[in-house]
Scaffold this active site. Structure first.
Site, PDB file in Angstrom:
ATOM      1  N   GLY A 275      52.559  27.686  16.953  1.00 38.95           N
ATOM      2  CA  GLY A 275      51.237  27.693  17.180  1.00 38.95           C
ATOM      3  C   GLY A 275      50.907  26.605  18.257  1.00 38.95           C
TER       4      GLY A 275
ATOM      5  N   GLY B 256      48.439  20.336  17.815  1.00 37.22           N
ATOM      6  CA  GLY B 256      47.570  20.066  16.831  1.00 37.22           C
ATOM      7  C   GLY B 256      47.541  21.114  15.709  1.00 37.22           C
TER       8      GLY B 256
ATOM      9  N   GLY C 106      49.848  21.762  13.445  1.00 38.19           N
ATOM     10  CA  GLY C 106      50.406  21.161  12.247  1.00 38.19           C
ATOM     11  C   GLY C 106      51.756  21.594  12.145  1.00 38.19           C
ATOM     12  N   LYS C 107      52.375  22.006  13.130  1.00 39.85           N
ATOM     13  CA  LYS C 107      53.949  22.290  13.101  1.00 39.85           C
ATOM     14  C   LYS C 107      54.860  21.241  12.785  1.00 39.85           C
ATOM     15  CE  LYS C 107      53.931  23.638  17.196  1.00 39.85           C
ATOM     16  NZ  LYS C 107      52.743  23.136  17.603  1.00 39.85           N
TER      17      LYS C 107
ATOM     18  N   GLU D   4      61.791  21.539  18.816  1.00 39.25           N
ATOM     19  CA  GLU D   4      62.014  21.516  20.227  1.00 39.25           C
ATOM     20  C   GLU D   4      63.284  20.969  20.579  1.00 39.25           C
ATOM     21  OE1 GLU D   4      58.538  20.441  22.679  1.00 39.25           O
ATOM     22  OE2 GLU D   4      57.736  19.795  20.874  1.00 39.25           O
TER      23      GLU D   4
END
Length: 582
Positions: A373, A376, A378-379, A503
Site C-alpha cells: 500500500g 499512510g 497503515g502497513k 522493508e
C-alpha cells in the site's frame, strides 16, 4: 520551529502519595536509626560542652583535670558523631536512590507504548537520573526534623532549668521561625517545581537533537537550533538565579538569627548578672545552648523548604509511576499449533484520526503474506498491533479462534521476530547485538552459523576484534546494509515461529539483498511470515497479498488474484505513478 512549551508546567501530586513511592524499596533502616542516634549523641555532647564552658568561666582557670578530660571526650564524641552522621546519610541516601531508580526503570520498561508517544521518552531520562535523588532528601530530611525536635526539647529543658526569664525571650525564635519558614518553604517549593520541569524539558530537547545532529546539519538548521537551545538555556539561567537568590536568603536568615541569638543572652543576661540572679559563666553557657537552639530553628526552616522542594521534584516520579503497565504476566502460553492471524473489524489511530478503519483480513499460517500500500495506508501500524505494542480501539485480532489479548504478552512476543527498515542496534558488541533478546546460551559455532546465513560473518571476521567489535549508539560505526544484516542475524538467532519483515532489505544493495533474501527464505520455511513489500520480486515470492489503501483493506488474495482484480496493478498497488509506498 515554534517554541515547545509542552511538559513545562509543573506537575503535582497529592501529598499522601509521596511516601508511597518507597513501597517495594528495601529501606536502609539501620542507617536511618544510626543517623537519628548520631544526632541525639551530638546533642548531649554539645550540651555537656556548653555547661563545661560556663563552669570554666566561673572557675577562673581553676578547672579540675577530670572536667578537662570530660570536655575533651565531649568534643571527640561530637566530632565522631558528626562525621558518622554524614557517612550514614550518604549511604542511606544512595541506597534509597538506587532502589527508586530500579523501581522507576522497571516501570518505564513495562509502561505501555502509548505513554512513550505522549511523553517522547526523553524527559523520562531526567526522572531516572535527577528526580530520583530527591527521594532520599525527603526521607533523610524527615529523620532530621524528628531528631531536631528531640534535640530542641533537650536544649529548651536545660535552658529553663538555668533561667526562666531569659528562656522566655529566646522563645521569640519559635513564632518568628515558623512564620518565616512557611513563606520560605512555599517559595522554595514553587521554584523547585519550575526548575524540575525546566530541566526535564531541556534534557528532552538535548537528547532528541543530539541523536539527530545529521538531520540538523543536512537541513542547514544550525542557526534555528541555536536559537531554540539559547531559549532553553535562558530559562535554565533564570531558574538557577532564583535558586541562588534562595541560597542568599538562607544565608541572610542564618546571619540574622545568629545576631539575635547573641544579643538576647548578653543584653538580658547582663542585667541578670548585675542583679545577682545569674553568674557570668551561666550566661556564657546559656548563650552557647541558645545559639544551638537558634541554629536548630533555622535548620527546621531549611528542612521544611527541602521537603517541599523534594515534593515538587518527586511529583514527576509519582506521575510516572501512575502510567499504565502492559499486561505482561497474565494470560495463557502459546502451546498450540500455528494458527491463522485474523483482523476482525479493527480500528486504530495514534491521535483523533483513525489510521486503520474496520480492517478485516486473514494472515494464513505457514505462508508468506505481503502487505502492500501507499504511504499512510497503515502497513506498519498493522505490525505494531500484531506485536501488541498497541491495542485496537475497536475490533479484535485473533490467533485462530482466540483473541491475542488472552495470551501472555512475553510468550506472545517471544513467538515473533521483527526486522524493520533501519533496525536499531544497541550499544555493546556485535555478539551482544546478534544475541540480544535470546534467552538461551549461544555457542560460538551457532553464532558463526547464523552470522554466515545473514551475511554478517564476511565483514565481521575482517574486523580486528571480530564479534567483540564495539557497536556505538545506534550502530553509527557500521553502514546501513551492515546494520540491517546484524538485525536479520538477531531475528534468526531468536528462532521465532512468526516473522515480521518491514522493508527488511531496503538498506541493502542488489548483491546484498539477493544474498540476504536467500538466507531469509531458508529462515521463512515452514514459518508464518508477514512482509511489508515494496518490490515486485518480494510480492512474487508471497503466497498471499493484502492491499491497504487509506487504512482499509482494498483487496486480498494470491498475487495472481490481486493482479487479475486490478487492471492497473503497478500503478495502483506499487505506486509507480500514484502515491509512493511507505
Amino acid at each position: 520551529m515554534k517554541k515547545n512549551t509542552a511538559g513545562y508546567a509543573p506537575e503535582k501530586a497529592p501529598f499522601q502519595e509521596y511516601l508511597r513511592i518507597f513501597k517495594g524499596i528495601k529501606m536502609p533502616w539501620l542507617f536511618i536509626f544510626l543517623i537519628f542516634a548520631a544526632t541525639i549523641a551530638t546533642t548531649y555532647a554539645g550540651l555537656g560542652i556548653s555547661m563545661f564552658t560556663g563552669d570554666m568561666v566561673d572557675a577562673q582557670g581553676n578547672v579540675p583535670v577530670a572536667q578537662l578530660v570530660s570536655f575533651a571526650l565531649g568534643y571527640a564524641v561530637m566530632s565522631a558523631c558528626t562525621a558518622g552522621r554524614t557517612i550514614f546519610e550518604q549511604i542511606a541516601s544512595e541506597r534509597i536512590n538506587l532502589g527508586l531508580r530500579q523501581k522507576l526503570w522497571r516501570k518505564i520498561v513495562y509502561t505501555k507504548q502509548s505513554c512513550y508517544d505522549a511523553d517522547g521518552g526523553e524527559s523520562l531520562v531526567s526522572r531516572v537520573t535527577t528526580d530520583c535523588d530527591f527521594a532520599s532528601k525527603l526521607l533523610t530530611t524527615v529523620v532530621s526534623l524528628l531528631s531536631l525536635a528531640v534535640s530542641m526539647f533537650t536544649y529548651l529543658t536545660q535552658m529553663y532549668a538555668m533561667t526562666v526569664a531569659l528562656s522566655h525571650y529566646m522563645l521569640l525564635f519559635i513564632p518568628l521561625s515558623f512564620l518565616i519558614g512557611w513563606g520560605f518553604a512555599k517559595l522554595k517549593f514553587l521554584i523547585a517545581q519550575r526548575t524540575q520541569a525546566m530541566l526535564a524539558r531541556t534534557t528532552a530537547y538535548l537528547a532528541e537533537r543530539t541523536s539527530n545532529l545529521a538531520l540538523i546539519k543536512t537541513s542547514n538548521a544550525q542557526t534555528q537550533e541555536l536559537r531554540q537551545g539559547e531559549a532553553n538555556f535562558q530559562e535554565q539561567f533564570k531558574t538557577q538565579i532564583q535558586t541562588g537568590l534562595m541560597g542568599a536568603f538562607s544565608s541572610a536568615l542564618q546571619t540574622l538569627f545568629n545576631i539575635v541569638s547573641v544579643l538576647i543572652p548578653f543584653l538580658v543576661g547582663g542585667g541578670l548578672v548585675a542583679a545577682g540572679k545569674l553568674t557570668a559563666g551561666e550566661v556564657v553557657a546559656f548563650y552557647m545552648i541558645s545559639s544551638t537552639v537558634g541554629g536548630s530553628f533555622t535548620n527546621v526552616i531549611f528542612d521544611v523548604g527541602t521537603i517541599r522542594q523534594s515534593n515538587g521534584a518527586l511529583a514527576r516520579v509519582i506521575n510516572a509511576m501512575k502510567l499504565p503497565d502492559e499486561q505482561n504476566a497474565s494470560g495463557s502460553t502459546i502451546d498450540e499449533p500455528d494458527q491463522d492471524l485474523s483482523f476482525v473489524d479493527v480500528e486504530f489511530g495514534y491521535g483523533e484520526a483513525d489510521v486503520l478503519r474496520r480492517v478485516s483480513c486473514r494472515i494464513p499460517k505457514g505462508q508468506v503474506t505481503a502487505v502492500i500500500g501507499s504511504n499512510g495506508s497503515g502497513k506498519s501500524t498493522m505490525f505494531k498491533l500484531i506485536e501488541r505494542l498497541y491495542d485496537p480501539r475497536k475490533g479484535s485480532i485473533r490467533f485462530g479462534e482466540k483473541d491475542v489479548g488472552s495470551f501472555d504478552l512475553h510468550a506472545w512476543r517471544k513467538a515473533f521476530a521483527m526486522v524493520a527498515q533501519g533496525s536499531p542496534l544497541m550499544e555493546g558488541t556485535v555478539r551482544e547485538n546478534i544475541c540480544y533478546g535470546c534467552e538461551r546460551p549461544v555457542s560460538e559455532d551457532e553464532l558463526i552459523k547464523v552470522a554466515k546465513q545473514a551475511r554478517v560473518y564476511d565483514f565481521v571476521s575482517k574486523l580486528p576484534q571480530g564479534f567483540s567489535t564495539p557497536v556505538t549508539a545506534g550502530g553509527a560505526n557500521f553502514s546501513g546494509g551492515q546494520r540491517q544484516c546484524i538485525a536479520i542475524a538477531r531475528a534468526m538467532m531468536c528462532s521465532p515461529d512468526y516473522l515480521l519483515l518491514d522493508e527488511a532489505t531496503s538498506n541493502l544493495d542488489a548483491h546484498s539483498e539477493r544474498a540476504v533474501m536467500e538466507a531469509l527464505e531458508e529462515l521463512m520455511r515452514n514459518r508464518t511470515t508477514i512482509v511489508i513489500a515494496h518490490s515486485l520480486s518480494a510480492i512474487r515470492r508471497a503466497d498471499h497479498v493484502i492491499v491497504l489503501r487509506d487504512g482499509q483493506v482494498e483487496a486480498s488474495g494470491s498475487p495472481k488474484q490481486i493482479l487479475e482484480a486490478s487492471g492497473n496493478y503497478l500503478t495502483k498497488v506499487m505506486g509507480r505513478k500514484g502515491p509512493q509506498p511507505a
